[in-house]
Design an enzyme around this catalytic site. Sequence first.
Site, PDB file in Angstrom:
ATOM      1  N   HIS A 101      83.384  34.249  10.776  1.00  0.00           N
ATOM      2  CA  HIS A 101      82.510  33.273  11.623  1.00  0.00           C
ATOM      3  C   HIS A 101      82.609  31.885  10.954  1.00  0.00           C
ATOM      4  O   HIS A 101      82.740  31.696   9.629  1.00  0.00           O
ATOM      5  CB  HIS A 101      81.148  33.510  11.942  1.00  0.00           C
ATOM      6  CG  HIS A 101      80.523  32.474  13.041  1.00  0.00           C
ATOM      7  ND1 HIS A 101      80.070  31.260  12.795  1.00  0.00           N
ATOM      8  CD2 HIS A 101      80.342  32.922  14.260  1.00  0.00           C
ATOM      9  CE1 HIS A 101      79.774  30.937  13.799  1.00  0.00           C
ATOM     10  NE2 HIS A 101      79.840  31.852  14.673  1.00  0.00           N
ATOM     11  N   GLU A 150      86.945  30.859  18.628  1.00  0.00           N
ATOM     12  CA  GLU A 150      85.830  29.976  18.750  1.00  0.00           C
ATOM     13  C   GLU A 150      86.108  28.628  18.073  1.00  0.00           C
ATOM     14  O   GLU A 150      85.955  28.459  16.874  1.00  0.00           O
ATOM     15  CB  GLU A 150      84.852  30.687  17.661  1.00  0.00           C
ATOM     16  CG  GLU A 150      84.157  31.876  18.561  1.00  0.00           C
ATOM     17  CD  GLU A 150      82.611  32.200  17.920  1.00  0.00           C
ATOM     18  OE1 GLU A 150      81.713  32.225  18.913  1.00  0.00           O
ATOM     19  OE2 GLU A 150      82.383  31.679  16.850  1.00  0.00           O
ATOM     20  N   GLY A 156      77.763  26.074  19.137  1.00  0.00           N
ATOM     21  CA  GLY A 156      76.371  25.581  19.024  1.00  0.00           C
ATOM     22  C   GLY A 156      76.378  23.884  19.620  1.00  0.00           C
ATOM     23  O   GLY A 156      75.355  23.381  19.383  1.00  0.00           O
TER      24      GLY A 156
END
Length: 227
Positions: A101, A150, A156
Amino acid sequence: MAGGEMKNLWIIANWKSNKTIKEALEWIEYVGPRIERRENLKVVVCPPFTDVEEVKKQVVVGNFPLMVGVQDLSPFEAGSYTGEEAATIMRDFIELAILGHSERRQNFGETDEMVAQKVKQALDHQIIPLVCLQGPETPVPDRCQLVAYEPIFAVGSGQPDTPDSAEQIAQVLKQTYPNLEVLYGGSVNSENVKSFVEKDNINGVLVGKASLDPEEFVKIVQVCQLI
Ligand code: PGA
């Protein structure tokens, strides 16, 4: 989809560093009974390590169509690696691990080499690795069949990439790695999820913030159930 064939749709909740055990169990109690059991629908919840065992128990007791995953794994076998969670220990509770991530790469110095080692650990111990790619230039480790595109600007931020751009990247990735399933992640919510999952080359979504609220997460799954 062309030919009326049902594609796999993964909906993955990445809670990040959030939720006590009590909050985790309340989430499962709400979400579990509201998920349809369907061959092509793969709903996965990835709590922090401390919640994993209790979450798994509640999923089994409730017989909910939910898989449990983690957000990281040790790059090593079990042994003298202080603070690490080895695949050999975690595999009793989980089916999937989110690896690489961007928050781990940025905040914990995770490199492509470490991600590749973690993928190997996962595969050696029957855990599905889901590797996060920050763009088409991020390497896809050997034997990895599930990735999430991503882009960092979308994670976010409330500013998702466009579905057309995500679809284009998914298409390029699938041409390069023929058996790959590609998810999209970054500011997905119940309002925009349809525009991503209806694309031919996108096999689902990785959801951070919007997955924390059980009602919002159920809405996201319900939209996917109609695809
Ligand atoms: P976000 O996070 O949905 O809050 O943008 C996605 C992710 O980090 O996987």
